[in-house]
Each structure stands twice: as C-alpha cells, then as structure tokens.
Design a protein around this motif. Sequence first.
Motif, PDB file in Angstrom:
ATOM      1  N   ASP A   1      66.179  26.487  58.698  1.00  0.00           N
ATOM      2  CA  ASP A   1      66.074  25.065  59.050  1.00  0.00           C
ATOM      3  C   ASP A   1      64.959  24.833  60.069  1.00  0.00           C
ATOM      4  OD1 ASP A   1      68.175  24.564  57.358  1.00  0.00           O
ATOM      5  OD2 ASP A   1      69.701  24.521  58.932  1.00  0.00           O
ATOM      6  N   ARG A   2      64.810  25.784  60.999  1.00  0.00           N
ATOM      7  CA  ARG A   2      63.790  25.623  62.034  1.00  0.00           C
ATOM      8  C   ARG A   2      62.383  25.716  61.456  1.00  0.00           C
ATOM      9  NH1 ARG A   2      65.619  29.291  65.263  1.00  0.00           N
ATOM     10  NH2 ARG A   2      64.050  30.915  65.192  1.00  0.00           N
ATOM     11  N   ILE A   3      62.216  26.575  60.411  1.00  0.00           N
ATOM     12  CA  ILE A   3      60.888  26.758  59.831  1.00  0.00           C
ATOM     13  C   ILE A   3      60.585  25.712  58.769  1.00  0.00           C
ATOM     14  CG2 ILE A   3      59.389  28.365  58.593  1.00  0.00           C
ATOM     15  CD1 ILE A   3      60.121  29.198  61.472  1.00  0.00           C
ATOM     16  N   ALA A   4      61.534  25.520  57.836  1.00  0.00           N
ATOM     17  CA  ALA A   4      61.264  24.646  56.688  1.00  0.00           C
ATOM     18  C   ALA A   4      61.567  23.179  56.977  1.00  0.00           C
ATOM     19  CB  ALA A   4      62.073  25.110  55.471  1.00  0.00           C
ATOM     20  N   GLY A   5      62.495  22.907  57.889  1.00  0.00           N
ATOM     21  CA  GLY A   5      62.901  21.531  58.156  1.00  0.00           C
ATOM     22  C   GLY A   5      61.762  20.596  58.498  1.00  0.00           C
ATOM     23  N   PRO A   6      60.881  20.967  59.428  1.00  0.00           N
ATOM     24  CA  PRO A   6      59.818  20.027  59.839  1.00  0.00           C
ATOM     25  C   PRO A   6      58.820  19.677  58.734  1.00  0.00           C
ATOM     26  CG  PRO A   6      60.141  21.739  61.487  1.00  0.00           C
ATOM     27  CD  PRO A   6      60.915  22.155  60.284  1.00  0.00           C
ATOM     28  N   VAL A   7      58.724  20.519  57.666  1.00  0.00           N
ATOM     29  CA  VAL A   7      57.708  20.242  56.646  1.00  0.00           C
ATOM     30  C   VAL A   7      58.287  19.521  55.429  1.00  0.00           C
ATOM     31  CG1 VAL A   7      56.341  22.224  57.366  1.00  0.00           C
ATOM     32  CG2 VAL A   7      58.003  22.496  55.510  1.00  0.00           C
TER      33      VAL A   7
ATOM     34  N   PRO B   1      59.063  33.744  56.784  1.00  0.00           N
ATOM     35  CA  PRO B   1      59.723  34.299  57.952  1.00  0.00           C
ATOM     36  C   PRO B   1      58.779  34.530  59.124  1.00  0.00           C
ATOM     37  CG  PRO B   1      60.470  35.406  55.963  1.00  0.00           C
ATOM     38  CD  PRO B   1      59.357  34.496  55.558  1.00  0.00           C
ATOM     39  N   LEU B   2      57.561  35.021  58.835  1.00  0.00           N
ATOM     40  CA  LEU B   2      56.640  35.357  59.918  1.00  0.00           C
ATOM     41  C   LEU B   2      56.144  34.123  60.667  1.00  0.00           C
ATOM     42  CD1 LEU B   2      54.503  38.176  58.293  1.00  0.00           C
ATOM     43  CD2 LEU B   2      56.158  38.398  60.140  1.00  0.00           C
ATOM     44  N   ALA B   3      56.213  32.967  60.029  1.00  0.00           N
ATOM     45  CA  ALA B   3      55.738  31.755  60.686  1.00  0.00           C
ATOM     46  C   ALA B   3      56.487  31.504  61.982  1.00  0.00           C
ATOM     47  CB  ALA B   3      55.900  30.562  59.738  1.00  0.00           C
ATOM     48  N   GLY B   4      57.783  31.832  61.987  1.00  0.00           N
ATOM     49  CA  GLY B   4      58.568  31.639  63.206  1.00  0.00           C
ATOM     50  C   GLY B   4      58.349  32.747  64.214  1.00  0.00           C
ATOM     51  N   LEU B   5      58.080  33.955  63.734  1.00  0.00           N
ATOM     52  CA  LEU B   5      57.886  35.077  64.648  1.00  0.00           C
ATOM     53  C   LEU B   5      56.636  34.919  65.509  1.00  0.00           C
ATOM     54  CD1 LEU B   5      58.769  38.147  62.387  1.00  0.00           C
ATOM     55  CD2 LEU B   5      60.105  37.212  64.260  1.00  0.00           C
TER      56      LEU B   5
ATOM     57  N   GLN C   1      60.558  32.026  50.018  1.00  0.00           N
ATOM     58  CA  GLN C   1      60.185  33.136  50.886  1.00  0.00           C
ATOM     59  C   GLN C   1      61.218  33.377  51.990  1.00  0.00           C
ATOM     60  OE1 GLN C   1      55.997  33.119  52.194  1.00  0.00           O
ATOM     61  NE2 GLN C   1      55.615  31.607  50.596  1.00  0.00           N
ATOM     62  N   LEU C   2      61.963  32.334  52.321  1.00  0.00           N
ATOM     63  CA  LEU C   2      62.969  32.435  53.380  1.00  0.00           C
ATOM     64  C   LEU C   2      64.357  32.783  52.846  1.00  0.00           C
ATOM     65  CD1 LEU C   2      61.966  29.275  55.446  1.00  0.00           C
ATOM     66  CD2 LEU C   2      61.673  31.644  56.170  1.00  0.00           C
ATOM     67  N   SER C   3      64.476  33.079  51.541  1.00  0.00           N
ATOM     68  CA  SER C   3      65.806  33.258  50.953  1.00  0.00           C
ATOM     69  C   SER C   3      66.285  34.698  50.958  1.00  0.00           C
ATOM     70  CB  SER C   3      65.806  32.738  49.505  1.00  0.00           C
ATOM     71  OG  SER C   3      64.954  33.529  48.692  1.00  0.00           O
ATOM     72  N   GLY C   4      65.424  35.649  51.258  1.00  0.00           N
ATOM     73  CA  GLY C   4      65.790  37.050  51.109  1.00  0.00           C
ATOM     74  C   GLY C   4      66.438  37.663  52.333  1.00  0.00           C
ATOM     75  N   ALA C   5      66.801  38.949  52.183  1.00  0.00           N
ATOM     76  CA  ALA C   5      67.443  39.688  53.271  1.00  0.00           C
ATOM     77  C   ALA C   5      66.491  39.904  54.445  1.00  0.00           C
ATOM     78  CB  ALA C   5      67.945  41.040  52.751  1.00  0.00           C
TER      79      ALA C   5
ATOM     80  N   ASP D   1      76.053  36.384  63.842  1.00  0.00           N
ATOM     81  CA  ASP D   1      76.326  36.235  62.410  1.00  0.00           C
ATOM     82  C   ASP D   1      74.987  36.173  61.680  1.00  0.00           C
ATOM     83  OD1 ASP D   1      76.798  35.342  59.839  1.00  0.00           O
ATOM     84  OD2 ASP D   1      78.381  33.946  60.424  1.00  0.00           O
ATOM     85  N   PRO D   2      74.608  37.232  60.940  1.00  0.00           N
ATOM     86  CA  PRO D   2      73.283  37.240  60.316  1.00  0.00           C
ATOM     87  C   PRO D   2      73.048  36.057  59.380  1.00  0.00           C
ATOM     88  CG  PRO D   2      74.280  39.421  60.229  1.00  0.00           C
ATOM     89  CD  PRO D   2      75.349  38.482  60.692  1.00  0.00           C
ATOM     90  N   GLN D   3      74.097  35.659  58.634  1.00  0.00           N
ATOM     91  CA  GLN D   3      73.903  34.563  57.685  1.00  0.00           C
ATOM     92  C   GLN D   3      73.710  33.225  58.402  1.00  0.00           C
ATOM     93  OE1 GLN D   3      73.366  35.302  54.596  1.00  0.00           O
ATOM     94  NE2 GLN D   3      73.866  37.449  54.988  1.00  0.00           N
ATOM     95  N   ALA D   4      74.541  32.978  59.447  1.00  0.00           N
ATOM     96  CA  ALA D   4      74.388  31.735  60.209  1.00  0.00           C
ATOM     97  C   ALA D   4      73.034  31.708  60.924  1.00  0.00           C
ATOM     98  CB  ALA D   4      75.529  31.601  61.215  1.00  0.00           C
ATOM     99  N   ALA D   5      72.640  32.877  61.480  1.00  0.00           N
ATOM    100  CA  ALA D   5      71.343  32.950  62.150  1.00  0.00           C
ATOM    101  C   ALA D   5      70.206  32.694  61.163  1.00  0.00           C
ATOM    102  CB  ALA D   5      71.173  34.322  62.807  1.00  0.00           C
ATOM    103  N   ALA D   6      70.348  33.242  59.952  1.00  0.00           N
ATOM    104  CA  ALA D   6      69.303  33.050  58.939  1.00  0.00           C
ATOM    105  C   ALA D   6      69.192  31.590  58.531  1.00  0.00           C
ATOM    106  CB  ALA D   6      69.601  33.924  57.722  1.00  0.00           C
ATOM    107  N   GLN D   7      70.338  30.900  58.390  1.00  0.00           N
ATOM    108  CA  GLN D   7      70.293  29.492  58.007  1.00  0.00           C
ATOM    109  C   GLN D   7      69.636  28.648  59.091  1.00  0.00           C
ATOM    110  OE1 GLN D   7      71.052  28.201  54.937  1.00  0.00           O
ATOM    111  NE2 GLN D   7      69.988  26.458  55.851  1.00  0.00           N
ATOM    112  N   ALA D   8      69.990  28.934  60.345  1.00  0.00           N
ATOM    113  CA  ALA D   8      69.369  28.199  61.451  1.00  0.00           C
ATOM    114  C   ALA D   8      67.864  28.466  61.496  1.00  0.00           C
ATOM    115  CB  ALA D   8      70.024  28.603  62.772  1.00  0.00           C
ATOM    116  N   TYR D   9      67.482  29.703  61.209  1.00  0.00           N
ATOM    117  CA  TYR D   9      66.067  30.080  61.195  1.00  0.00           C
ATOM    118  C   TYR D   9      65.328  29.336  60.076  1.00  0.00           C
ATOM    119  CZ  TYR D   9      62.062  33.242  61.604  1.00  0.00           C
ATOM    120  OH  TYR D   9      60.810  33.764  61.795  1.00  0.00           O
TER     121      TYR D   9
END
Length: 599
Positions: A87-93, A175-179, A108-112, A77-85
């Motif tokens: 949370d993983r990037i922005a949550g800790p900060v 987005p690239l921070a997680g990649l 920056q994390l809100s787009g397609a 699910d692209p939307q569920a995957a994006a939300q989890a992504y």
Amino acid sequence: MRYLEQLPRFAFFTGKGGVGKTSLACATALRLADAGLRVLLVSTDPASNVGQVFDLQIGNQITPVPQVPGLWALEIDPQAAAQAYRDRIAGPVRGVLPSEVVKSIEEQLSGACTTEIAAFDEFTGLLTDAALEQRFDHVLFDTAPTGHTIRLLQLPGAWDSFLEAGKGDASCLGPLAGLEKQRSQYKAAVQALADPARSRLILVARAQASSQREVARTHDELVHVGLSRQHLVINGLMPASEAPLDALAAAVLRREQAALAAMPAVLRELPRDEIALMPFDLVGLAALRQLLDAGDAGASSTSPPPLPDAAPALAGEAAPSLAQLVDGLAAPGHGLIMVMGKGGVGKTSLAAALALELARRGLPVHLSTSDPAAHLSDTLAGELGVDPGLFSVSRIDPQRETQRYREQVLATKGKGLDAQGRAMLEEDLRSPCTEEIAVFQAFSRIIREAGRKFVVMDTAPTGHTLLLLDATGAYHREIARQMEGTGLHYTTPMMQLQDSSRTKVLIVTLAENTPVQEAAGLQQDLRRAGIEPWAWIINNSVAATGARSALLRARAAKEQPFIEAVARQHAVRYALVPLLAEEPVGADKLQALLGRRPD
C-alpha cells in the motif's frame, strides 16, 4: 543465568527449531519486567507462538501483556507487513499512472520477495527507532529457526551493499522502490548489530550432536555479520536424579552427557547456562518463572520442580506405527511426499527414515531438503543398506542455486547485450530477491522427478515453507493468466501439489500444545491453497515408550489430550513415533522410528 549479566539493549534468541527459543525469550522478558524494567518482546518467526505462551492475541502491533506491568509484545506478521508495504509503494500512484503501469508494479509486489523485504523493514526499524529507545529498556527478539534467522540478520548488510551500488532495472523494482528511501536506516541497523555493547546473541541448543553442530555453524556465520557477543544455553537437560528410576531416562542422560563432552570447541569457549527438562508445558506465567529458576539452580545439580499428578501413560502399541503409513505411501510406486511442520519436530529424521524404507522395498527414491539449516548427511551417517542405484540425496542450497540461476540468465538474456547492458543485468542479479526465484526453480525441478520415482522432500520450518508455497502459487497464477484462452494443456508445480494422487503431505508434530496448534494452522493454510494433507505424524512421544520415571510419566500424561486431538479432530490418518533412547542417526536407528526393530 550468565547470559542475563549486563544484558545489552538488544538480545536475539536463536537456534535450531524446537530447542526452546520462544520459552526462553518469554521467560527472560518476564524476569526483566518483574525487576521493574520496561521490555518489548518481538517475534520475527513467520510462525510465531509468543501469543500462545502468554494466552494473548498479539499480532503485528505493540501489545501490552496485561498480567505483567512493564512487558509488551509484538509479532512481526510477514503477510500484514507485506500488505502495508504494498500500500505504501503502490497506493500513491493509483489513479496517477496508467493502469498497466500500476498493474505491473502490483505484480512485482506480489511475491515472497516483497514479504521478506517488508518483514526486514520492520525488523531494522525496531533496531533504529529513537522513540522505542526512549520507551523500552530492552528489546528481545525471539527469532525464527536458524536458517531463516541467519538470512534475516544478514539482510541489513546485503540490502545496504546492493543499494550502495544499485543501478539498472531490478527484477524486484517494485519492492526496491521502498528500500531506496531507507538506506540510512539499514546502515544504522548494521551498526547496532555489530556493537557488542548494544546487541547480544543467545544461542539456544539441546544436548544433542546435531543441535550443537548447527549452533556452532550459526556462531561462525553470525560472527561474520558482526554479532560477536554470544552466549550459549543448553536447554531441556534430563536431571541426573531420574536416571536410576528408568532405563529410558538413563539412556537419554548418557546420550546428553556424551554430546556435551563432544561439544565443538568454538562453543566450549562461550559463557554457558544449563536448564533442566521440565515436567510440564512452558505455557503461562508460573511455568515460565520456574524455567529460569531451574536454570539459576543449575540443571545438573537439582531435581525438577514438584511433579503434577500423572495419569497412566497411553499404550503406544495401540496407536498406528510409521511403518503402517509407509504401506499406503508405497502403493502407487512413485510420487511426491512432502514432510512439513514446525522446526524441531524431527522432520529431517522422519523424511530420511521414510525414504530409506521405500528404497528397501525396491522403489527408486530421491530424498531432498529445502531447509536452509538441514543437514541430511549428518542424519544419514554410515552404511545405508540400500541399493545405491535406487537412492539419491540432494539439498537445495540457496547460494549454489542462486549462482546457477545467475549464470543461466547471463548465458541467455545477457548473451546479446553490450558491456553496459550486461553490467546492468549483473547488478540486477545481485539483488537478494534473486535467491527467491532460484530456490523456487530448484524446488520445481526436483518435484518434477516424482512422475517416475518417489521424491521425499524434507521442508523448511512452517513459515519458510509457506513462503515457498506462496512463490509456487504466484507462479501458477501467472502461468494460468498467460495460458488463458489458448486451449493448450499445462501443469504447474502448484497443480502437482494439489493433486492427491501425485502428492502426499505429511504434517509432523509433537504431542504438545504449541506444536499441535501450529500444525493445525499449517493444515488450514494448506487447505486454503487447495492442498489436502494425507497424514499426521506425532514424533518423540513419551507416551508411546512405557517410561516409568516420574518426570517422563508426567510428560506422557500431558501428551494424551494432544494425541487424542490429532487422532479424533485433525488427521484423516496418523502415526505415533516413540522417543528413542538413542538419537536417530544412521540407517539402523532411523529404522527404529518405523516401529520395527533393526534386522
């Protein structure tokens, strides 16, 4: 079935929308599980319908199929995957960095682009997860329609190359921070895709010239990615036994045999299987098992399975024609017409037919497509019979638009930079995220023309289109935020799409369970975005033909409840378009879609 022989661990089912990838992937997973193997079936299609085939709620987690021991399924699910992504990037900060910085990261994390990266992240994880390798004998991927799939299979190499040389402040830094943390995973994914002992591509096609051309292009592009072990499946062939019984069946058989005879040479060299057209929907275990049984017997040498009792076909003359819809579309004299729907329902042919009819009425028309796999030139073959000054055709080519966008940014933002700054900007623009911005800008540029002419937009299959609309919505929200309190008037592309006096959305479907369900889901998504569909088009209807063959009568009877559901539950207005004896290519045959005979 030849493609099942010595099947490697990973198998990818791909092809033009509507050719039966999901049915074939599900049937293959079922056969392997019936043989005692442990199988994971994964859908990477943003508009997945694997759950509908098994009548099971699946979603974004590995789910057992209760009726089939040894079979599990997962829909990315692209939307569920994006939300989890996110949370993983922005949550800790959050609570650590200043709120303005956190807000900037979240924007920056809100787009397609984030959605694409997150889905890609899950995809590569499945290719490299050692625990999954211990758990499953086979992982089968039911992929999105061709253009989206090529993009997905190219991404591991694209992101790996970008990260290898990456430096500078990328526009999609969030987005690239997680990649960056998972570069080794992407290298391993590239190796898995390129290893024929581990990965096989099953190209699924119909016996149609357009379908085979697209599969041939897919073959060439994915060989460059490294997927060289390929098999071909020709699905849905008309059984020869039906031809003596019905003129339409005979015409379809002739058309299919001619297409097979003219198959591109690159496809003729591949191992090939053929599967007959079934008289029933491929939903449920019994139907799926019959699909591969028919393929094992050989599509050309066997009759289809026994037919169910068939009610009389719906009288096509009683339903509205496409020509009747054009009368309403033409009335304003200009505007945006967006043709949307699931892959393989005939959006390109219908968009071309509508555009040509408007031009024949003396109205200026720009016909364009945002589908990465669409080829309007193939559909508009030959003399069009319209004033060239009234009719233009274009395609949003992601590569060309991305190059144009890069040159524009370098000529403006890069104009005053020193060598080091310009190098950093060029590196930033090599990010695959740049394509998202470039395609959106091209889309916005084209639809602005609808103020003075008709713009008929043939859109990408549902999931890809929704990502484009997501980018449109994100842009609207950002402009609205910047303009708040200024008192200045502004209009965004999203505002144009929401204005029913300027935009008419046509949802295309087939009279079958899965396409109608997906079209209804698309309508709900559009309404949530404030966009109200104007009409539905039911395409390729056997019920509208008066066919007499037993197989076609059975299919016509199956269509009736879905036609009634569209007419009574879903659509404000609709049109029924019959299955044609000849493929709708060229102006005369496209005109036949309107329900009128060519002049």
